[in-house]
Scaffold this motif. Sequence first.
Motif, PDB file in Angstrom:
ATOM      1  N   SER A  29       0.844  -1.192   0.000  1.00  0.00           N
ATOM      2  CA  SER A  29       0.000   0.000   0.000  1.00  0.00           C
ATOM      3  C   SER A  29       0.883   1.248   0.000  1.00  0.00           C
ATOM      4  O   SER A  29       2.072   1.183   0.317  1.00  0.00           O
ATOM      5  CB  SER A  29      -0.922   0.016   1.219  1.00  0.00           C
ATOM      6  OG  SER A  29      -0.151   0.025   2.415  1.00  0.00           O
ATOM      7  N   PHE A  30       0.284   2.361  -0.362  1.00  0.00           N
ATOM      8  CA  PHE A  30       1.043   3.610  -0.398  1.00  0.00           C
ATOM      9  C   PHE A  30       1.193   4.144   1.019  1.00  0.00           C
ATOM     10  O   PHE A  30       0.219   4.545   1.659  1.00  0.00           O
ATOM     11  CB  PHE A  30       0.335   4.629  -1.283  1.00  0.00           C
ATOM     12  CG  PHE A  30       0.317   4.225  -2.734  1.00  0.00           C
ATOM     13  CD1 PHE A  30       1.440   4.390  -3.513  1.00  0.00           C
ATOM     14  CD2 PHE A  30      -0.818   3.665  -3.299  1.00  0.00           C
ATOM     15  CE1 PHE A  30       1.439   4.018  -4.844  1.00  0.00           C
ATOM     16  CE2 PHE A  30      -0.830   3.295  -4.628  1.00  0.00           C
ATOM     17  CZ  PHE A  30       0.293   3.463  -5.403  1.00  0.00           C
ATOM     18  N   SER A  31       2.429   4.136   1.483  1.00  0.00           N
ATOM     19  CA  SER A  31       2.719   4.519   2.859  1.00  0.00           C
ATOM     20  C   SER A  31       2.708   6.030   3.007  1.00  0.00           C
ATOM     21  O   SER A  31       2.774   6.773   2.010  1.00  0.00           O
ATOM     22  CB  SER A  31       4.093   3.976   3.262  1.00  0.00           C
ATOM     23  OG  SER A  31       5.111   4.565   2.468  1.00  0.00           O
ATOM     24  N   PRO A  32       2.645   6.532   4.245  1.00  0.00           N
ATOM     25  CA  PRO A  32       2.750   7.981   4.469  1.00  0.00           C
ATOM     26  C   PRO A  32       4.044   8.571   3.906  1.00  0.00           C
ATOM     27  O   PRO A  32       4.060   9.721   3.468  1.00  0.00           O
ATOM     28  CB  PRO A  32       2.693   8.103   5.993  1.00  0.00           C
ATOM     29  CG  PRO A  32       1.933   6.897   6.429  1.00  0.00           C
ATOM     30  CD  PRO A  32       2.332   5.803   5.487  1.00  0.00           C
ATOM     31  N   ALA A  33       5.117   7.756   3.918  1.00  0.00           N
ATOM     32  CA  ALA A  33       6.390   8.241   3.378  1.00  0.00           C
ATOM     33  C   ALA A  33       6.264   8.542   1.884  1.00  0.00           C
ATOM     34  O   ALA A  33       6.804   9.541   1.389  1.00  0.00           O
ATOM     35  CB  ALA A  33       7.492   7.216   3.619  1.00  0.00           C
ATOM     36  N   PHE A  34       5.540   7.673   1.160  1.00  0.00           N
ATOM     37  CA  PHE A  34       5.353   7.912  -0.266  1.00  0.00           C
ATOM     38  C   PHE A  34       4.487   9.144  -0.496  1.00  0.00           C
ATOM     39  O   PHE A  34       4.746   9.938  -1.406  1.00  0.00           O
ATOM     40  CB  PHE A  34       4.718   6.692  -0.934  1.00  0.00           C
ATOM     41  CG  PHE A  34       4.412   6.910  -2.391  1.00  0.00           C
ATOM     42  CD1 PHE A  34       5.417   6.821  -3.340  1.00  0.00           C
ATOM     43  CD2 PHE A  34       3.121   7.219  -2.797  1.00  0.00           C
ATOM     44  CE1 PHE A  34       5.131   7.033  -4.685  1.00  0.00           C
ATOM     45  CE2 PHE A  34       2.836   7.428  -4.125  1.00  0.00           C
ATOM     46  CZ  PHE A  34       3.843   7.332  -5.077  1.00  0.00           C
ATOM     47  N   ARG A  35       3.459   9.308   0.307  1.00  0.00           N
ATOM     48  CA  ARG A  35       2.600  10.483   0.157  1.00  0.00           C
ATOM     49  C   ARG A  35       3.378  11.763   0.450  1.00  0.00           C
ATOM     50  O   ARG A  35       3.184  12.793  -0.214  1.00  0.00           O
ATOM     51  CB  ARG A  35       1.386  10.360   1.077  1.00  0.00           C
ATOM     52  CG  ARG A  35       0.402   9.289   0.632  1.00  0.00           C
ATOM     53  CD  ARG A  35      -0.915   9.422   1.369  1.00  0.00           C
ATOM     54  NE  ARG A  35      -0.781   9.049   2.778  1.00  0.00           N
ATOM     55  CZ  ARG A  35      -0.981   7.822   3.240  1.00  0.00           C
ATOM     56  NH1 ARG A  35      -1.298   6.827   2.407  1.00  0.00           N
ATOM     57  NH2 ARG A  35      -0.868   7.552   4.537  1.00  0.00           N
ATOM     58  N   THR A  36       4.276  11.694   1.431  1.00  0.00           N
ATOM     59  CA  THR A  36       5.128  12.853   1.723  1.00  0.00           C
ATOM     60  C   THR A  36       6.061  13.152   0.563  1.00  0.00           C
ATOM     61  O   THR A  36       6.257  14.318   0.184  1.00  0.00           O
ATOM     62  CB  THR A  36       5.946  12.606   2.997  1.00  0.00           C
ATOM     63  OG1 THR A  36       5.066  12.374   4.096  1.00  0.00           O
ATOM     64  CG2 THR A  36       6.839  13.794   3.309  1.00  0.00           C
TER      65      THR A  36
END
Length: 212
Positions: free
Chosen positions: A167-174
């Motif tokens: 899944s798209f982690s918060p790190a990727f969203r950041t």
Amino acid sequence: MKKSIARSILNHIQQHASLYIFVMALLGGGVVTGALLVNRLPEEQLQSLLLPFLSFESDGKLEALSLLSEQVRGYMLIDIALITIIWCTGFMLIGIPAAWLIVFLKGMMFGFTTGLFISEFGWEGLWISVGVVLPHNLLLIPVYVIICVHAIKITLHLWRRVLTRQSFSPAFRTASLNYTVLFGCLLVFVCIGGLIEAFVPPYWMKWFHPVS
């Protein structure tokens, strides 16, 4: 503060040196291709491409400056559109080759314009290109390289998520948010480059125009 920013930039370049080398190689290949392309065009077509700069001396400064400014606005819009396309390719799984092609074409335009002046005016054309081609490209070329490198980074993140089915982690969203903020900042540099292109070349041609 300045040292920490410089250190962060240096670390970033070191960590992604292979990507920067690859993108710079694309750019360099475009420059060489554009310079060689000059020899393929007929003399009449080369003269028509130089007309906005030649008319600055022969047809009146205000008229030529107006013509050149209209072209610059067109070039600025093209640069903004191309940078936007590169940014969008970062969020596509198979779109990144389009970003590579754009960087190559940017290098080809730089090489063609420089080669055009040198072909028509000899070594004096090299001095002309220093003021006509170089100033705004000192901003624009790094913009293309930086946005392309970051687009590749985001694309690699996407592929890693897809292949590992994570899944798209918060790190990727950041990272995606930082990528978008960077895109906005680079657009400012594109606009500044357009302003430089609008004002520097006409006055440079006034002093270095080889035609009496």
